[in-house]
Design a protein around this motif. Structure first.
Motif, mmCIF file in Angstrom:
data_model
loop_
_atom_site.group_PDB
_atom_site.id
_atom_site.type_symbol
_atom_site.label_atom_id
_atom_site.label_comp_id
_atom_site.label_asym_id
_atom_site.label_seq_id
_atom_site.Cartn_x
_atom_site.Cartn_y
_atom_site.Cartn_z
ATOM 1 N N PHE A 310 0.844 -1.180 0.000
ATOM 2 C CA PHE A 310 0.000 0.000 0.000
ATOM 3 C C PHE A 310 0.879 1.229 0.000
ATOM 4 N N SER A 311 0.286 2.352 -0.288
ATOM 5 C CA SER A 311 1.067 3.585 -0.319
ATOM 6 C C SER A 311 0.331 4.679 0.425
ATOM 7 N N TYR A 312 1.102 5.578 1.009
ATOM 8 C CA TYR A 312 0.527 6.724 1.680
ATOM 9 C C TYR A 312 1.527 7.862 1.630
ATOM 10 N N SER A 313 1.046 9.045 1.895
ATOM 11 C CA SER A 313 1.894 10.221 1.854
ATOM 12 C C SER A 313 1.387 11.214 2.882
ATOM 13 N N ALA A 314 2.125 12.318 3.036
ATOM 14 C CA ALA A 314 1.748 13.371 3.977
ATOM 15 C C ALA A 314 2.086 14.714 3.351
ATOM 16 N N PRO A 315 1.362 15.763 3.702
ATOM 17 C CA PRO A 315 1.631 17.080 3.120
ATOM 18 C C PRO A 315 2.903 17.724 3.659
ATOM 19 N N THR A 316 3.398 17.224 4.794
ATOM 20 C CA THR A 316 4.639 17.769 5.343
ATOM 21 C C THR A 316 5.406 16.655 6.040
ATOM 22 N N TYR A 317 6.736 16.767 6.010
ATOM 23 C CA TYR A 317 7.593 15.734 6.602
ATOM 24 C C TYR A 317 8.458 16.300 7.725
ATOM 25 N N SER A 366 18.381 13.736 4.737
ATOM 26 C CA SER A 366 17.768 15.063 4.738
ATOM 27 C C SER A 366 17.450 15.513 6.163
ATOM 28 N N ALA A 367 16.937 14.591 6.975
ATOM 29 C CA ALA A 367 16.637 14.928 8.365
ATOM 30 C C ALA A 367 17.908 15.334 9.103
ATOM 31 N N ALA A 368 18.992 14.562 8.893
ATOM 32 C CA ALA A 368 20.254 14.861 9.564
ATOM 33 C C ALA A 368 20.819 16.201 9.108
ATOM 34 N N ILE A 369 20.778 16.459 7.803
ATOM 35 C CA ILE A 369 21.294 17.712 7.260
ATOM 36 C C ILE A 369 20.564 18.914 7.852
ATOM 37 N N THR A 370 19.236 18.836 7.891
ATOM 38 C CA THR A 370 18.454 20.000 8.321
ATOM 39 C C THR A 370 18.505 20.210 9.826
ATOM 40 N N ILE A 371 18.614 19.128 10.588
ATOM 41 C CA ILE A 371 18.770 19.295 12.039
ATOM 42 C C ILE A 371 20.133 19.895 12.349
ATOM 43 N N ALA A 372 21.171 19.386 11.646
ATOM 44 C CA ALA A 372 22.518 19.939 11.846
ATOM 45 C C ALA A 372 22.563 21.411 11.459
ATOM 46 N N ALA A 373 21.862 21.762 10.385
ATOM 47 C CA ALA A 373 21.834 23.161 9.944
ATOM 48 C C ALA A 373 21.119 24.047 10.960
ATOM 49 N N SER A 374 20.031 23.538 11.522
ATOM 50 C CA SER A 374 19.276 24.303 12.506
ATOM 51 C C SER A 374 20.091 24.513 13.783
ATOM 52 N N ILE A 375 20.745 23.453 14.241
ATOM 53 C CA ILE A 375 21.567 23.572 15.452
ATOM 54 C C ILE A 375 22.747 24.516 15.203
ATOM 55 N N SER A 390 10.611 19.728 1.210
ATOM 56 C CA SER A 390 10.823 19.848 -0.227
ATOM 57 C C SER A 390 11.667 18.700 -0.750
ATOM 58 N N LYS A 391 12.728 18.344 -0.020
ATOM 59 C CA LYS A 391 13.610 17.275 -0.455
ATOM 60 C C LYS A 391 12.875 15.944 -0.511
ATOM 61 N N ILE A 392 12.100 15.643 0.520
ATOM 62 C CA ILE A 392 11.360 14.384 0.542
ATOM 63 C C ILE A 392 10.304 14.371 -0.551
ATOM 64 N N ASP A 393 9.584 15.488 -0.690
ATOM 65 C CA ASP A 393 8.570 15.583 -1.737
ATOM 66 C C ASP A 393 9.164 15.303 -3.113
ATOM 67 N N THR A 394 10.258 15.974 -3.440
ATOM 68 C CA THR A 394 10.832 15.816 -4.768
ATOM 69 C C THR A 394 11.398 14.416 -4.975
ATOM 70 N N SER A 395 12.033 13.866 -3.956
ATOM 71 C CA SER A 395 12.588 12.519 -4.078
ATOM 72 C C SER A 395 11.476 11.499 -4.280
ATOM 73 N N TYR A 396 10.410 11.600 -3.473
ATOM 74 C CA TYR A 396 9.313 10.658 -3.585
ATOM 75 C C TYR A 396 8.590 10.818 -4.920
ATOM 76 N N THR A 397 8.361 12.075 -5.304
ATOM 77 C CA THR A 397 7.622 12.302 -6.541
ATOM 78 C C THR A 397 8.431 11.868 -7.754
ATOM 79 N N ARG A 398 9.739 12.091 -7.720
ATOM 80 C CA ARG A 398 10.585 11.640 -8.823
ATOM 81 C C ARG A 398 10.462 10.138 -8.991
ATOM 82 N N VAL A 495 5.128 23.736 -2.249
ATOM 83 C CA VAL A 495 6.556 24.028 -2.120
ATOM 84 C C VAL A 495 7.205 24.414 -3.441
ATOM 85 N N ILE A 496 6.524 24.169 -4.568
ATOM 86 C CA ILE A 496 7.090 24.524 -5.868
ATOM 87 C C ILE A 496 6.273 25.652 -6.480
ATOM 88 N N PRO A 497 6.864 26.817 -6.664
ATOM 89 C CA PRO A 497 6.130 27.973 -7.187
ATOM 90 C C PRO A 497 5.528 27.693 -8.563
#
Length: 565
Positions: A310-317, A366-375, A390-398, A495-497
């Motif tokens: 089965f498949s599922y998605s979310a509007p934000t990750y 992506s999670a590690a990169i963005t947490i490290a960037a925030s800290i 955005s990264k997860i969205d594009t990777s999944y959609t691709r 997320v994509i204009p």
């Protein structure tokens, strides 16, 4: 079995980063963050090693493993090296072969026993400095604030062996809790299911089987074969422990009908093993490879395993100081690539296109990169959250877009095995087709070389050519594809204009089938603000090369994070 020696002990009362779940996504995120010197605690509900399906990996995982220093451990472990795969799409033609090492001898992958592979990753996270605690389940989360602005700040846990409970506070959370997805299901309640994907797989393990093309460079490659009644696929995956994973995948409603038909003739229609053995007779190539092999646990309840796809998605990750990764965020294809068609009939390419681990690593990195960037303060927490989604969205959609195009052509071929869909009339195999679609089936879009973009354009051109509908049944198949395709595009609209500037007739689910000329008009090469066709279908956003919202990932150890470009 791999013997883990981890930094285990009493669950701390506080930690800088809490990772929930020790599967590929959780282990990867924990390792990446711990290597940066952050205090990381990983809580895993079960005791490893534990069983999991999804045994045939994409070559792309090597790039991810190298980044956290785990590649050498996997190479030295002794898993079966995967240099390519054989695929038989028609019983009247020779099988095709996708050669992973034709252009790069190091572009191998592995067929793995997932319990051991996952255990190896979990141990690596510990070696990187993360505190790994198994048999400890997170049962609840506590938040600071209310509503959409609430931030998770602590977790209640329970030791599954002793029953002891406790609480750990944290600054950042990585939810890698798998399908259960504690954040999505219990608190965000933002998981959207795609009910069109309703498939079932049944599989078991054999010993003493033969191998594919012994004595050649292709020896022991996995084998994938369309069933001779055009109802689904079978796989044959040799593993390093001497066993072979053999399975069959089909639409669950077809499976139910077949079981009822067996019962009507006096057979044991409800017996899963009977059904499994009957379907294997529809894959003569698999039976030949099984040879004189013996079925493990023959006649026992655990002999044949079964699972639905089965498949599922979310509007934000991600959100304020938390990130979702792996199955906790969303599944596009779970160890199985499928394409829906008319009357719930579906065609399958199982685990030949297994992208589950690839996507888990993508989300974890992506999670590690963005947490490290925030800290580190290289961007705001709000920008870090947005970059992750955005990264997860594009990777999944691709993966949805490129895989669906490839699968659509393959689907046409297995439903019309006597018609040359993925080959020319005078070709007796599909080698040329699999060479053209190689970038998709190797998963090189996220972490491959820059030349991959040109290869992807050739892939898309080829797939758009073969995927045109040829009959009413195929028309409905494409309509179903559009439903999945534009569902995930709509997920990107926030997320994509200018994504909504597309022609509403072309993007309507009830609209006509989109031809190549329509796609060109839809996205337009001269529209600098909208997404052009290849970019939408490909969405190549390699870590460290493509930017999102003015930020690019930094992958250097000690500097992991985002940089403003």
């Amino acid at each position: 079995m791999f013997n883990t020696e981890m930094a285990v002990g009493t669950t701390p009362i506080s930690t800088q980063i809490l990772v929930v779940g020790g599967g590929p996504a959780g282990s990867y995120a924990a390792a990446a963050l711990a290597r940066e010197g952050f205090q990381v605690t990983l809580l895993e509900a079960t005791k490893f090693p534990r069983y999991h399906i999804g045994e045939s990996l994409l070559p792309s995982v090597r790039h991810f493993l190298k980044l956290i220093g785990a590649e050498e451990s996997v190479i030295n472990y002794g898993f079966n090296v995967k240099r390519g795969a054989a695929v038989k799409l028609s019983q009247s033609k020779r099988e095709g072969y996708t050669d992973f090492v034709a252009l790069d001898s190091n572009n191998t992958s592995w067929n793995v026993v997932r319990s051991e592979f996952d255990d190896l990753l979990l141990c690596h996270a510990s070696k990187c400095g993360a505190t790994v605690i198994e048999g400890t389940k997170v049962t609840d989360l506590q938040f600071d604030g209310e509503g959409s602005s609430a931030r998770p700040v602590s977790a209640t846990w329970k030791n599954t062996g002793t029953g002891i409970e406790g609480r750990v506070s944290f600054d950042y959370l990585v939810d890698a809790s798998g399908r259960n997805g504690i954040m999505s299901t219990k608190y965000l309640k933002n998981r959207y299911f795609n009910k069109a994907l309703s498939n079932i797989a049944c599989w078991g393990y054999w010993e003493g089987t033969d191998s594919y093309m012994p004595g050649t460079s292709r020896e022991n490659s996995p084998w994938f074969e369309a069933l001779d009644d055009e109802s689904g696929w079978a796989w044959f995956i040799p593993l390093h422990d001497g066993s072979t994973s053999v399975g069959v995948v089909m639409d669950k409603y077809i499976s139910i009908r077949k079981k009822k038909a067996t019962a009507a003739t006096g057979g044991s229609g409800t017996n899963l093993q009977t059904h499994y053995m009957e379907e294997l007779t529809r894959a003569p190539g698999v039976l030949k490879l099984i040879g004189k092999g013996t079925f493990r646990n023959n006649g026992k309840s655990e002999a044949v395993k079964s699972a639905s796809d089965f498949s599922y998605s979310a509007p934000t990750y991600g959100g304020d100081h938390f990130r979702l990764a792996g199955d906790a965020g969303g599944i596009v294809f779970l160890d199985c690539v499928v394409i829906p068609s008319i009357d719930n009939y579906q065609a399958f390419i199982d685990p030949f296109f297994s992208s589950g681990v690839h996507l888990a690593f993508t989300g974890a990195l992506s999670a590690a990169i963005t947490i490290a960037a925030s800290i580190g303060g290289s961007c705001s927490e709000e920008d870090a959250q947005r970059w992750h989604t955005s990264k997860i969205d594009t990777s999944y959609t691709r993966h949805v877009n490129s895989f669906l195009l490839v699968v659509l052509g393959t689907y046409k071929q297995i439903r019309n095995q006597e018609i040359p869909v993925m080959s020319d009339v005078d070709e007796d195999n599909f080698d040329r087709a699999f060479d053209l679609i190689r970038p998709v089936i190797q998963g090189t879009a996220d972490v491959g070389k820059k030349s991959t973009e040109d290869e992807f354009h050739k892939t898309i051109d080829f797939c758009r050519h073969i995927a045109g509908s040829t009959d009413p049944e195929m028309y409905h198949a494409v309509v179903k594809v559009r439903q999945v395709f534009f569902f995930y595009l709509s997920e990107l609209s926030h997320v994509i204009p200018n994504l909504n500037r597309r022609d509403p007739v072309l993007t309507s689910l009830s609209g006509p089938i989109t031809a190549e000329s329509d796609l060109d008009r839809l996205f337009g090469d001269d529209d600098d603000e909208a997404i052009n066709t290849p970019e939408c279908l490909n969405l190549i956003s390699d870590f460290g090369t493509k930017e999102h919202f003015g930020f690019k990932a930094v992958l250097e150890r000690g500097k992991l994070g985002l940089v403003n470009v």
